[in-house]
Each structure stands twice: as structure tokens, then as C-alpha cells.
Design a protein around this motif. Sequence first.
Motif, mmCIF file in Angstrom:
data_model
loop_
_atom_site.group_PDB
_atom_site.id
_atom_site.type_symbol
_atom_site.label_atom_id
_atom_site.label_comp_id
_atom_site.label_asym_id
_atom_site.label_seq_id
_atom_site.Cartn_x
_atom_site.Cartn_y
_atom_site.Cartn_z
ATOM 1 N N ALA A 8 7.826 -3.681 -12.991
ATOM 2 C CA ALA A 8 8.129 -4.410 -11.752
ATOM 3 C C ALA A 8 7.667 -5.864 -11.822
ATOM 4 O O ALA A 8 8.143 -6.708 -11.049
ATOM 5 N N GLY A 9 6.738 -6.165 -12.740
ATOM 6 C CA GLY A 9 6.189 -7.518 -12.808
ATOM 7 C C GLY A 9 5.213 -7.794 -11.683
ATOM 8 O O GLY A 9 5.117 -8.921 -11.182
ATOM 9 N N LEU A 10 4.446 -6.776 -11.275
ATOM 10 C CA LEU A 10 3.507 -6.916 -10.163
ATOM 11 C C LEU A 10 2.077 -6.810 -10.686
ATOM 12 O O LEU A 10 1.735 -5.835 -11.368
ATOM 13 N N PRO A 11 1.211 -7.766 -10.392
ATOM 14 C CA PRO A 11 -0.198 -7.653 -10.792
ATOM 15 C C PRO A 11 -0.845 -6.426 -10.147
ATOM 16 O O PRO A 11 -0.556 -6.111 -8.987
ATOM 17 N N PRO A 12 -1.742 -5.725 -10.848
ATOM 18 C CA PRO A 12 -2.375 -4.519 -10.293
ATOM 19 C C PRO A 12 -3.076 -4.775 -8.964
ATOM 20 O O PRO A 12 -3.096 -3.889 -8.092
ATOM 21 N N GLY A 13 -3.651 -5.985 -8.788
ATOM 22 C CA GLY A 13 -4.364 -6.263 -7.548
ATOM 23 C C GLY A 13 -3.487 -6.330 -6.321
ATOM 24 O O GLY A 13 -3.987 -6.337 -5.192
ATOM 25 N N ASN A 14 -2.157 -6.388 -6.516
ATOM 26 C CA ASN A 14 -1.231 -6.409 -5.386
ATOM 27 C C ASN A 14 -0.806 -5.013 -4.948
ATOM 28 O O ASN A 14 -0.005 -4.858 -4.030
ATOM 29 N N LEU A 15 -1.344 -4.013 -5.615
ATOM 30 C CA LEU A 15 -1.022 -2.615 -5.262
ATOM 31 C C LEU A 15 -2.275 -1.924 -4.750
ATOM 32 O O LEU A 15 -3.338 -1.983 -5.370
ATOM 33 N N GLN A 16 -2.130 -1.271 -3.611
ATOM 34 C CA GLN A 16 -3.197 -0.425 -3.077
ATOM 35 C C GLN A 16 -2.674 1.006 -2.969
ATOM 36 O O GLN A 16 -1.593 1.240 -2.428
ATOM 37 N N LEU A 17 -3.439 1.952 -3.503
ATOM 38 C CA LEU A 17 -3.087 3.360 -3.419
ATOM 39 C C LEU A 17 -4.010 4.040 -2.412
ATOM 40 O O LEU A 17 -5.243 3.907 -2.499
ATOM 41 N N GLU A 18 -3.410 4.768 -1.466
ATOM 42 C CA GLU A 18 -4.191 5.425 -0.417
ATOM 43 C C GLU A 18 -4.362 6.903 -0.749
ATOM 44 O O GLU A 18 -3.385 7.596 -1.052
ATOM 45 N N ILE A 19 -5.598 7.358 -0.700
ATOM 46 C CA ILE A 19 -5.905 8.762 -0.953
ATOM 47 C C ILE A 19 -6.495 9.373 0.313
ATOM 48 O O ILE A 19 -6.940 8.660 1.213
ATOM 49 N N THR A 20 -6.492 10.701 0.376
ATOM 50 C CA THR A 20 -7.077 11.393 1.521
ATOM 51 C C THR A 20 -8.498 11.829 1.188
ATOM 52 O O THR A 20 -8.900 11.866 0.027
ATOM 53 N N GLU A 21 -9.243 12.201 2.219
ATOM 54 C CA GLU A 21 -10.615 12.634 2.001
ATOM 55 C C GLU A 21 -10.681 13.891 1.136
ATOM 56 O O GLU A 21 -11.589 14.052 0.331
ATOM 57 N N SER A 22 -9.694 14.788 1.303
ATOM 58 C CA SER A 22 -9.718 16.019 0.521
ATOM 59 C C SER A 22 -9.599 15.729 -0.962
ATOM 60 O O SER A 22 -10.216 16.401 -1.796
ATOM 61 N N SER A 82 0.850 -1.188 0.000
ATOM 62 C CA SER A 82 0.000 0.000 0.000
ATOM 63 C C SER A 82 0.886 1.238 0.000
ATOM 64 O O SER A 82 1.858 1.319 0.766
ATOM 65 N N VAL A 83 0.552 2.198 -0.879
ATOM 66 C CA VAL A 83 1.378 3.399 -1.054
ATOM 67 C C VAL A 83 0.485 4.625 -1.000
ATOM 68 O O VAL A 83 -0.582 4.664 -1.621
ATOM 69 N N ASN A 84 0.913 5.645 -0.258
ATOM 70 C CA ASN A 84 0.154 6.899 -0.173
ATOM 71 C C ASN A 84 0.285 7.697 -1.466
ATOM 72 O O ASN A 84 1.368 7.763 -2.072
#
Length: 532
Positions: free
Chosen positions: A401-415, A377-379
Motif C-alpha cells: 500500500a505504501g503506508l508507513p507502519p506508524g500510520n496504522l493502528q490495530l485495535e484488539i479486545t481485552e480478551s 485504525s482497524v479492528n
Amino acid sequence: MRPARADLAEEWLRGIARAGFVPGVRARARAALQELLEELVAAVRAEPFDASVGDRIGAELVDLRMSAPPVIGMTVHLLAAELPPLIGGDLSIVRVRVLDLLEHVTTGFVTAQRNAAVGAAEQMNRSEKIHWRRVQTDLQQRLQHDPVTGLPNEQQLRQHLAAGDGIGLCLLGIDRFPELADTLGRDTLLTAVAAMLRQLTGVFVAHLGNDEFALVAEDLPKVADEARRVLLPLHVDVRAGLVEAAGGGAPDDRLRDARLALGWARQDRRDHAVFEPARAEADRRRHRLAADLPSALDNGEIVAYYQPLYRLADRAVIGAEALARWQRPGGPLLGPPDFITLAEHTGLIRPLGRHVLERACRQAARWRRAGHDLMVSVNLSPLQLSEPTLPADVADILHRAGLPPGNLQLEITESVALDDGYAALRRLADLGVRLAMDDFGTGYSSLSLLSKLPISTVKLAAEFLAEPAVLRHTIALCHALDLTVTAEGIETAEQEALLRSLGCDTGQGYHFGRPSPADSRGCVAGCGFHVA
């Protein structure tokens, strides 16, 4: 396009023509003035700095027969305002050096004029000598006073500060100055402000150029309030930077500190701010960090630390959040609060965010190849989300990177969710990337908004842990929207047990493990696994 210093030389030449006359061919005079400007710039940049170069430049103006008395006053006023921005670097230091040089330019000019006059002095009659003394007096007046307002200028202010003990400095800045100057006329506005400030009793008032006026007195907050009161008829609002008398220091230092405090007043939207050495040091530290940040990215000093993410039902590690850290050579490890805001203000958040995302995706791919199918998970900064190429960039990083998209989570803020980032979020979700709302409950979004966004996870702010009833209802409502719930900031076994009993899906916090780097084997402290 002509260099900026050539434009300044032309402006200087026009000023001299208005103040006296330009001898000889105009093009030669312009070239001579441009050479003098180059000498001034070189002197300001020289280490060690030597202000005495100005003596020779002042004498050269007289040698060039640009010696009418108003010439030096116009020269000091023009170059003090226009030269520092052309030189670059630390503006406060450059401004002080320019003023020191111009003081020597003045001395050299007056000395050269006096020397030229000595030979003719015996031949003067009485009326000529009286006229010459008047010229000298007028010249001195011009050197120490602002030509628009008639108030003492910065040179005289510095002399006044040097001569007085136990006095404080209040620096006033006019709000919306460019707008007011365009509407009322710059000189008209400044003259009116000066007239009102002259009403202050027992206060030394100076005009430092543009919107800056200085007041020297003892009770600074009272003087600042009084200044605002007398300016009310003009509908002019001012902010003030105050340097208390007890602080002492050289005039240049006190002026620098007052300008810094004035900047704080504007930044904090307050009527005035008092100079604080601790805050000034913190500002200087931030400026140094901002200057070092580009090379830190180039040199690989920005690294990723990983905080494990646990499934609360069985305490299995299902992933890790990648957090940026700055490892300065020979310095302490810096966390996001120390540099992320700087990166946003300097425009470096995009390359910094991409750098962390690339490292995190490569690490997650390495774990996956070793048999650990984990999510990373990455901000995501609001400024990154505003980039139209972000979805394509993320797809490229995942592919390399050879990483499936489902293995990445992107964190967003409420704003971000409340702004205009929906289209980018939709495109990221269409890639198969997971999206999580970070720190839910600290901003303005509502559960109804969550149903409209393409997110899969809500990360509850740590503050929720202190409100079990609110926590229970929030988790239930998120589950009703088919959202996974992650609790942040878990620090005790009791908090873990409460969350598990309420059905919270995943959690992270110091109770499970602190953010740690992945070692050479890919191991992260607290994760209970490593890459062989």
C-alpha cells in the motif's frame, strides 16, 4: 479409499446377510445395492422431489431375492440413520425426503412380496397361511418400531402427530451421549432410557435414533421435567426442544421445529427451549448470510466505512477508524453485528479481516499522498491474532500500500490481551504499528495489565461517559502509563466538553460524524477534507 456410499452398501449387505441370506455371488449383490443407493441419492436431490421412486426400489429388493421379512426393517433403520449425512445439503430437508422415500421403499417391498405370494396362496394349507400372516404382522411391527428399544420409531411418530390435534411435541436429547454410549454400551444405554421413559403416564414415547427421544403430550414443560426426574437413577441429563400444541403444522414441520428448539436449549445451556418462529427466522437469515459470505468477499460486497477520529484539544481530524460493512445487492447495508460472528464461526474472519485491512491501508496511503498524514485504525479479531503469519501479512500489506507502519493502528479486545496473543502483539509493535485496546472497561483486564502490553492507546468504552469520577481517574492513570486515551461513543457537546476538561486526548462518536464510505475523491463525511 473407497467412496462412502460403497461402505454403506457393504454395511447394508452385511445387515441383509444377518437378517436373512444373500443370494448369488456376494460381489454382484453388493454392486446391486450400491446402484440402489445411487438411485436413492439421485431421488433425494431431484427437483421436483418424487418419493414414489422408492416403490420401485422396494420391489427390486424382492426381485433380488433379498425378501426375508427382517430385511426391510433393517434397511429402513440403517438408511434412515446413515444416508442423510452422505447426501449433504440442508440436513433437515434431506432427512425428511429420505424418510418419505423409505416409506415408499417399504410399500414397494410389501406389495412385491404380496404379489409374489398371491400365486402360491391357493396352494397353502391352513398352517402356512397362519404363518404368513404372522410374518406380515412381524414385518409391520419392525417397520414402525425401533429395533433396539422397541419404541415407536420416527415413521410411527409422524403418523401419530398427523392423527392428533391439540398435542405438543417434546424432543429430548441426551447430554454427553457419545461418552455415555462408549462407557455403558450404546444399546444398553438406549434400552435403559426407553424403559424409564415408558413410566411416563399419558405420554406417547418414540425413539428417533441415536440420542433423540420424542414425547407427545399436552403440558410440555411438565413432561420435560418429569422425564428428567425418571432418568435421574441412570445419571443421564437431557435437554428438550418443545413445540407447543397451538403451533399446529405438519408432522415434518413440527419435528424440524423441535430439533431447532433442542439446538437452542443446548446452545443456551438451558434445560429446555420453546420453539419461537421469530428466532427461527433469525437463524435462517443468519444461515443464508453465512452461505452468501464467501461470494460477498469475492464480489467486493464487503466495503470499509470510516468514522473520523478527532483530537479533542483543537478538534483536528487525526485519523479514522475503518469499519466493515456488507452491501448486499438489492439489500440493506449490514453492519459488523450482522456478519462478523458468522465470519468467525465459518473461518472466514481471516480473509475478511485481511480484505478490510488492505482497503483501509490503501485509503490511508491515498490520503497521505494528497497531503493528509492521517492514521487509520482497524479492528483485529482474536482469530486473526492467532495466525502465526499475521505480523508478516501486515508488513506485506503496508509495503504494497505504501503506508508507513506508524500510520496504522490495530485495535484488539481485552480478551485477546488476556489470552496468548502477547508474542504476536510484540512483533506487530516491533514493526512500528500502533496498538490500541478497544472497549477498555467492559472485560476483565486491569490498568496493571496495560503496563505489560506493547500498546500505545486505550479506547474507553462508551459506558465510562456516565461515570465522570471513574472517567477522571482512568484517564489520569492511563496518562501516568504514557498511554493515549480515546473516548468512544461521544454523542453530545456536553460529553465532548467534559472529556476535554478531563484531558482526554482523542474522541469519536456520532457527535462528530457517523461512519461513511470514502467517495471517489477520497472524501469522508465529517472529516472536513478530500483528496483532490
